[in-house]
Design a protein around this motif. Structure first.
Motif, PDB file in Angstrom:
ATOM      1  N   GLY A  29      -0.511   6.780 -11.673  1.00 28.76           N
ATOM      2  CA  GLY A  29      -1.583   5.855 -12.019  1.00 28.76           C
ATOM      3  C   GLY A  29      -2.599   5.755 -10.904  1.00 28.76           C
ATOM      4  O   GLY A  29      -2.567   6.493  -9.931  1.00 28.76           O
ATOM      5  N   THR A  30      -3.501   4.804 -11.055  1.00 34.45           N
ATOM      6  CA  THR A  30      -4.507   4.551 -10.035  1.00 34.45           C
ATOM      7  C   THR A  30      -3.863   3.790  -8.870  1.00 34.45           C
ATOM      8  O   THR A  30      -2.724   3.331  -8.974  1.00 34.45           O
ATOM      9  N   VAL A  31      -4.598   3.663  -7.792  1.00 37.85           N
ATOM     10  CA  VAL A  31      -4.094   2.921  -6.636  1.00 37.85           C
ATOM     11  C   VAL A  31      -3.741   1.491  -7.043  1.00 37.85           C
ATOM     12  O   VAL A  31      -2.688   0.966  -6.658  1.00 37.85           O
ATOM     13  N   ASP A  32      -4.601   0.865  -7.839  1.00 34.38           N
ATOM     14  CA  ASP A  32      -4.338  -0.510  -8.271  1.00 34.38           C
ATOM     15  C   ASP A  32      -3.091  -0.606  -9.145  1.00 34.38           C
ATOM     16  O   ASP A  32      -2.309  -1.548  -9.018  1.00 34.38           O
ATOM     17  N   GLU A  33      -2.894   0.362 -10.032  1.00 33.98           N
ATOM     18  CA  GLU A  33      -1.708   0.361 -10.897  1.00 33.98           C
ATOM     19  C   GLU A  33      -0.431   0.557 -10.089  1.00 33.98           C
ATOM     20  O   GLU A  33       0.573  -0.110 -10.348  1.00 33.98           O
ATOM     21  N   LEU A  34      -0.467   1.443  -9.099  1.00 38.40           N
ATOM     22  CA  LEU A  34       0.705   1.661  -8.257  1.00 38.40           C
ATOM     23  C   LEU A  34       1.002   0.432  -7.399  1.00 38.40           C
ATOM     24  O   LEU A  34       2.167   0.080  -7.201  1.00 38.40           O
ATOM     25  N   ALA A  35      -0.041  -0.229  -6.915  1.00 40.06           N
ATOM     26  CA  ALA A  35       0.148  -1.447  -6.126  1.00 40.06           C
ATOM     27  C   ALA A  35       0.800  -2.534  -6.969  1.00 40.06           C
ATOM     28  O   ALA A  35       1.709  -3.227  -6.507  1.00 40.06           O
ATOM     29  N   LYS A  36       0.369  -2.668  -8.192  1.00 41.32           N
ATOM     30  CA  LYS A  36       0.966  -3.664  -9.092  1.00 41.32           C
ATOM     31  C   LYS A  36       2.419  -3.298  -9.392  1.00 41.32           C
ATOM     32  O   LYS A  36       3.296  -4.164  -9.401  1.00 41.32           O
ATOM     33  N   PHE A  37       2.698  -2.023  -9.620  1.00 40.75           N
ATOM     34  CA  PHE A  37       4.048  -1.543  -9.908  1.00 40.75           C
ATOM     35  C   PHE A  37       5.005  -1.851  -8.757  1.00 40.75           C
ATOM     36  O   PHE A  37       6.124  -2.299  -8.966  1.00 40.75           O
ATOM     37  N   LYS A  38       4.561  -1.622  -7.507  1.00 41.39           N
ATOM     38  CA  LYS A  38       5.399  -1.863  -6.329  1.00 41.39           C
ATOM     39  C   LYS A  38       5.258  -3.285  -5.778  1.00 41.39           C
ATOM     40  O   LYS A  38       5.951  -3.643  -4.835  1.00 41.39           O
ATOM     41  N   ASN A  39       4.339  -4.059  -6.349  1.00 49.66           N
ATOM     42  CA  ASN A  39       4.096  -5.433  -5.905  1.00 49.66           C
ATOM     43  C   ASN A  39       3.680  -5.472  -4.425  1.00 49.66           C
ATOM     44  O   ASN A  39       4.228  -6.234  -3.630  1.00 49.66           O
ATOM     45  N   VAL A  40       2.727  -4.601  -4.079  1.00 52.07           N
ATOM     46  CA  VAL A  40       2.183  -4.535  -2.720  1.00 52.07           C
ATOM     47  C   VAL A  40       0.660  -4.519  -2.813  1.00 52.07           C
ATOM     48  O   VAL A  40       0.100  -4.400  -3.898  1.00 52.07           O
ATOM     49  N   LYS A  41       0.015  -4.627  -1.660  1.00 53.52           N
ATOM     50  CA  LYS A  41      -1.448  -4.572  -1.624  1.00 53.52           C
ATOM     51  C   LYS A  41      -1.938  -3.149  -1.860  1.00 53.52           C
ATOM     52  O   LYS A  41      -1.231  -2.178  -1.602  1.00 53.52           O
ATOM     53  N   GLU A  89      -4.065  -1.569  -0.136  1.00 58.79           N
ATOM     54  CA  GLU A  89      -4.127  -0.889   1.150  1.00 58.79           C
ATOM     55  C   GLU A  89      -2.782  -0.263   1.519  1.00 58.79           C
ATOM     56  O   GLU A  89      -2.736   0.763   2.201  1.00 58.79           O
ATOM     57  N   THR A  90      -1.695  -0.871   1.092  1.00 58.72           N
ATOM     58  CA  THR A  90      -0.366  -0.328   1.368  1.00 58.72           C
ATOM     59  C   THR A  90      -0.173   1.002   0.657  1.00 58.72           C
ATOM     60  O   THR A  90       0.348   1.959   1.242  1.00 58.72           O
ATOM     61  N   ILE A  91      -0.606   1.094  -0.585  1.00 59.49           N
ATOM     62  CA  ILE A  91      -0.500   2.348  -1.332  1.00 59.49           C
ATOM     63  C   ILE A  91      -1.336   3.424  -0.637  1.00 59.49           C
ATOM     64  O   ILE A  91      -0.890   4.563  -0.485  1.00 59.49           O
ATOM     65  N   LEU A  92      -2.511   3.073  -0.179  1.00 63.05           N
ATOM     66  CA  LEU A  92      -3.343   4.037   0.538  1.00 63.05           C
ATOM     67  C   LEU A  92      -2.689   4.457   1.859  1.00 63.05           C
ATOM     68  O   LEU A  92      -2.793   5.614   2.271  1.00 63.05           O
ATOM     69  N   PHE A  93      -1.989   3.548   2.520  1.00 65.26           N
ATOM     70  CA  PHE A  93      -1.266   3.885   3.749  1.00 65.26           C
ATOM     71  C   PHE A  93      -0.151   4.887   3.459  1.00 65.26           C
ATOM     72  O   PHE A  93       0.123   5.771   4.270  1.00 65.26           O
ATOM     73  N   TYR A  94       0.491   4.772   2.298  1.00 63.00           N
ATOM     74  CA  TYR A  94       1.548   5.715   1.918  1.00 63.00           C
ATOM     75  C   TYR A  94       1.032   7.148   1.816  1.00 63.00           C
ATOM     76  O   TYR A  94       1.813   8.081   1.856  1.00 63.00           O
TER      77      TYR A  94
END
Length: 55
Positions: free
Chosen positions: A15-27, A29-34
């Motif tokens: 998914g998009t960065v926002d969708e992955l952040a919602k899935f993992k319940n993180v910000k 920016e955290t997904i982008l750090f990954y």
């Protein structure tokens, strides 16, 4: 832009960065750090999450 989230060899979500952040319940920016080289160096391939950009 779409990304794939992996833990080891297991695909967790696409998914998009926002969708992955919602899935993992993180910000967002955290997904982008990954996606960073620094994160990959700090974590093992087996236990760390990996976010790969899909073209």
């Amino acid at each position: 832009m779409e990304y794939a989230l992996y833990k080891g060899d297991t695909l967790l979500q696409i998914g998009t960065v926002d969708e992955l952040a919602k899935f993992k319940n993180v910000k967002r920016e955290t997904i982008l750090f990954y996606t960073s080289r620094a994160y990959r160096r700090r974590t093992s391939e087996k236990n760390g999450l990996r976010v790969i950009k899909i073209d």
